[in-house]
Write a protein that holds these residues in place. Structure first.
Motif, PDB file in Angstrom:
ATOM      1  N   GLU A  21       0.823  -1.199   0.000  1.00 19.80           N
ATOM      2  CA  GLU A  21       0.000   0.000   0.000  1.00 19.80           C
ATOM      3  C   GLU A  21       0.865   1.260   0.000  1.00 19.80           C
ATOM      4  O   GLU A  21       1.987   1.263   0.503  1.00 19.80           O
ATOM      5  CB  GLU A  21      -0.903   0.006   1.245  1.00 19.80           C
ATOM      6  CG  GLU A  21      -1.903  -1.144   1.289  1.00 19.80           C
ATOM      7  CD  GLU A  21      -2.938  -1.063   0.194  1.00 19.80           C
ATOM      8  OE1 GLU A  21      -3.276   0.071  -0.216  1.00 19.80           O
ATOM      9  OE2 GLU A  21      -3.421  -2.122  -0.250  1.00 19.80           O
ATOM     10  N   GLY A  22       0.326   2.337  -0.558  1.00 19.95           N
ATOM     11  CA  GLY A  22       1.008   3.622  -0.539  1.00 19.95           C
ATOM     12  C   GLY A  22       2.130   3.762  -1.544  1.00 19.95           C
ATOM     13  O   GLY A  22       2.895   4.722  -1.487  1.00 19.95           O
ATOM     14  N   PHE A  23       2.245   2.808  -2.478  1.00 18.17           N
ATOM     15  CA  PHE A  23       3.304   2.896  -3.489  1.00 18.17           C
ATOM     16  C   PHE A  23       2.975   4.028  -4.452  1.00 18.17           C
ATOM     17  O   PHE A  23       1.822   4.232  -4.819  1.00 18.17           O
ATOM     18  CB  PHE A  23       3.400   1.569  -4.241  1.00 18.17           C
ATOM     19  CG  PHE A  23       4.695   1.379  -4.993  1.00 18.17           C
ATOM     20  CD1 PHE A  23       5.844   1.008  -4.328  1.00 18.17           C
ATOM     21  CD2 PHE A  23       4.752   1.571  -6.363  1.00 18.17           C
ATOM     22  CE1 PHE A  23       7.041   0.825  -5.004  1.00 18.17           C
ATOM     23  CE2 PHE A  23       5.937   1.394  -7.053  1.00 18.17           C
ATOM     24  CZ  PHE A  23       7.081   1.019  -6.371  1.00 18.17           C
ATOM     25  N   PRO A  24       3.981   4.805  -4.869  1.00 23.41           N
ATOM     26  CA  PRO A  24       3.716   5.938  -5.773  1.00 23.41           C
ATOM     27  C   PRO A  24       3.041   5.505  -7.072  1.00 23.41           C
ATOM     28  O   PRO A  24       3.194   4.370  -7.527  1.00 23.41           O
ATOM     29  CB  PRO A  24       5.120   6.499  -6.049  1.00 23.41           C
ATOM     30  CG  PRO A  24       5.938   6.058  -4.896  1.00 23.41           C
ATOM     31  CD  PRO A  24       5.397   4.724  -4.497  1.00 23.41           C
ATOM     32  N   PHE A  25       2.304   6.437  -7.684  1.00 22.89           N
ATOM     33  CA  PHE A  25       1.653   6.191  -8.971  1.00 22.89           C
ATOM     34  C   PHE A  25       2.736   6.216 -10.059  1.00 22.89           C
ATOM     35  O   PHE A  25       3.370   7.237 -10.285  1.00 22.89           O
ATOM     36  CB  PHE A  25       0.597   7.262  -9.246  1.00 22.89           C
ATOM     37  CG  PHE A  25      -0.327   6.939 -10.377  1.00 22.89           C
ATOM     38  CD1 PHE A  25      -1.615   6.486 -10.134  1.00 22.89           C
ATOM     39  CD2 PHE A  25       0.088   7.081 -11.694  1.00 22.89           C
ATOM     40  CE1 PHE A  25      -2.468   6.188 -11.190  1.00 22.89           C
ATOM     41  CE2 PHE A  25      -0.753   6.783 -12.746  1.00 22.89           C
ATOM     42  CZ  PHE A  25      -2.038   6.337 -12.490  1.00 22.89           C
ATOM     43  N   VAL A  26       2.933   5.090 -10.723  1.00 24.59           N
ATOM     44  CA  VAL A  26       3.986   4.973 -11.735  1.00 24.59           C
ATOM     45  C   VAL A  26       3.387   5.228 -13.114  1.00 24.59           C
ATOM     46  O   VAL A  26       2.443   4.569 -13.531  1.00 24.59           O
ATOM     47  CB  VAL A  26       4.645   3.585 -11.699  1.00 24.59           C
ATOM     48  CG1 VAL A  26       5.706   3.469 -12.787  1.00 24.59           C
ATOM     49  CG2 VAL A  26       5.263   3.324 -10.331  1.00 24.59           C
ATOM     50  N   TYR A  27       3.967   6.193 -13.835  1.00 21.11           N
ATOM     51  CA  TYR A  27       3.482   6.525 -15.167  1.00 21.11           C
ATOM     52  C   TYR A  27       4.231   5.785 -16.265  1.00 21.11           C
ATOM     53  O   TYR A  27       3.632   5.333 -17.243  1.00 21.11           O
ATOM     54  CB  TYR A  27       3.598   8.038 -15.397  1.00 21.11           C
ATOM     55  CG  TYR A  27       2.507   8.815 -14.714  1.00 21.11           C
ATOM     56  CD1 TYR A  27       1.324   9.100 -15.364  1.00 21.11           C
ATOM     57  CD2 TYR A  27       2.657   9.243 -13.396  1.00 21.11           C
ATOM     58  CE1 TYR A  27       0.299   9.798 -14.740  1.00 21.11           C
ATOM     59  CE2 TYR A  27       1.641   9.941 -12.760  1.00 21.11           C
ATOM     60  CZ  TYR A  27       0.472  10.221 -13.436  1.00 21.11           C
ATOM     61  OH  TYR A  27      -0.534  10.886 -12.799  1.00 21.11           O
ATOM     62  N   ASP A  28       5.532   5.676 -16.155  1.00 16.43           N
ATOM     63  CA  ASP A  28       6.303   5.052 -17.222  1.00 16.43           C
ATOM     64  C   ASP A  28       7.653   4.606 -16.675  1.00 16.43           C
ATOM     65  O   ASP A  28       8.138   5.142 -15.674  1.00 16.43           O
ATOM     66  CB  ASP A  28       6.511   6.049 -18.367  1.00 16.43           C
ATOM     67  CG  ASP A  28       6.713   5.367 -19.723  1.00 16.43           C
ATOM     68  OD1 ASP A  28       6.516   4.134 -19.809  1.00 16.43           O
ATOM     69  OD2 ASP A  28       7.052   6.070 -20.692  1.00 16.43           O
ATOM     70  N   ILE A  29       8.244   3.625 -17.330  1.00 17.02           N
ATOM     71  CA  ILE A  29       9.574   3.149 -16.963  1.00 17.02           C
ATOM     72  C   ILE A  29      10.407   2.980 -18.230  1.00 17.02           C
ATOM     73  O   ILE A  29       9.875   2.833 -19.328  1.00 17.02           O
ATOM     74  CB  ILE A  29       9.545   1.815 -16.179  1.00 17.02           C
ATOM     75  CG1 ILE A  29       8.850   0.716 -17.001  1.00 17.02           C
ATOM     76  CG2 ILE A  29       8.884   1.983 -14.833  1.00 17.02           C
ATOM     77  CD1 ILE A  29       8.873  -0.656 -16.345  1.00 17.02           C
ATOM     78  N   THR A  30      11.722   3.015 -18.065  1.00 19.14           N
ATOM     79  CA  THR A  30      12.629   2.778 -19.179  1.00 19.14           C
ATOM     80  C   THR A  30      13.901   2.136 -18.647  1.00 19.14           C
ATOM     81  O   THR A  30      14.200   2.236 -17.444  1.00 19.14           O
ATOM     82  CB  THR A  30      12.956   4.087 -19.923  1.00 19.14           C
ATOM     83  OG1 THR A  30      13.618   3.781 -21.161  1.00 19.14           O
ATOM     84  CG2 THR A  30      13.866   4.993 -19.094  1.00 19.14           C
ATOM     85  N   TYR A  31      14.634   1.497 -19.538  1.00 22.53           N
ATOM     86  CA  TYR A  31      15.891   0.851 -19.142  1.00 22.53           C
ATOM     87  C   TYR A  31      17.038   1.442 -19.947  1.00 22.53           C
ATOM     88  O   TYR A  31      16.997   1.475 -21.188  1.00 22.53           O
ATOM     89  CB  TYR A  31      15.814  -0.656 -19.378  1.00 22.53           C
ATOM     90  CG  TYR A  31      17.006  -1.409 -18.843  1.00 22.53           C
ATOM     91  CD1 TYR A  31      17.086  -1.758 -17.497  1.00 22.53           C
ATOM     92  CD2 TYR A  31      18.066  -1.765 -19.676  1.00 22.53           C
ATOM     93  CE1 TYR A  31      18.188  -2.445 -16.994  1.00 22.53           C
ATOM     94  CE2 TYR A  31      19.167  -2.452 -19.187  1.00 22.53           C
ATOM     95  CZ  TYR A  31      19.222  -2.785 -17.842  1.00 22.53           C
ATOM     96  OH  TYR A  31      20.312  -3.457 -17.349  1.00 22.53           O
TER      97      TYR A  31
END
Length: 208
Positions: A21-31
């Motif tokens: 719970e409480g994990f930030p809202f993730v919009y995008d990821i890259t490597y």
């Protein structure tokens, strides 16, 4: 939120971790293949983001830098340059009850110095969820903007970094779709040196 590892050949989930719970809202990821680092754009709500590194063993987010622009997509180029796209911003006039929106803007991020710089204005509006990725075979940058006003307008766009223009290649769906986690499957020979040890694809998924 869940952190999943996927086999890129079978597309089967080989590992899944619940991030709590409480994990930030993730919009995008890259490597970033040049440094072996995964980055994420995430924030406490749906109106702001900061830059994080992702622990690829646990899925935990490690703060890198705060960003004033509302970046909604991120992509690492073959040479390691980090690009981020700022979402269109609304300007509401209370006297006329009319809203206008800025164009989405492309930035470069200097992780080492904790800075970001405007690259150019795309000339395209996008205020809905979108994603961005490089094709390592061609070196092309693709983006999936979606703008909601009286109707949805969006499509797959090619961003030409040389001419500083975004070209609409066509709709995704009937009138555009929200796309998260855009990814291309490229010839392994076109990835940077050191990428051969990577065997799986990792992504963030929000549980409903």
């Amino acid at each position: 939120w869940q952190f999943m590892t996927i086999d890129p050949e079978s597309f089967e989930i080989v590992d899944m971790k619940d991030l709590g719970e409480g994990f930030p809202f993730v919009y995008d990821i890259t490597y970033d293949y040049t440094t072996g680092t995964m980055y994420a754009l995430a924030g406490p709500d749906d109106s702001s983001t900061d830059l994080y590194m992702v622990n690829m063993n646990t899925g935990a987010l490690i703060p890198v830098m705060q960003t004033e622009p509302f970046f909604m997509s991120i992509a690492a180029a073959p040479d390691g340059t980090i690009y981020a796209m700022e979402a269109s911003q609304e300007d509401f006039d209370p006297e006329t009850w009319i809203s206008t929106f800025t164009n989405a803007k492309l930035y470069t991020i200097d992780v080492a110095n904790g800075t970001y710089e405007l690259a150019f204005d795309t000339g395209v509006k996008s205020n809905m969820l979108y994603s961005m990725t490089f094709d390592f075979t061609t070196g092309s940058l693709y983006w999936t903007p979606l703008f909601q006003s009286s109707a949805y307008v969006g499509g797959l766009h090619l961003i030409d970094l040389q001419s500083q223009k975004a070209y609409n290649l066509g709709n995704i769906g009937a009138s555009g779709s929200q796309v998260a986690g855009l990814y291309t499957i490229s010839d392994p020979a076109n990835y940077p040196a050191g990428a051969e040890h990577l065997q799986n694809v990792s992504l963030m998924s929000r549980k409903e």
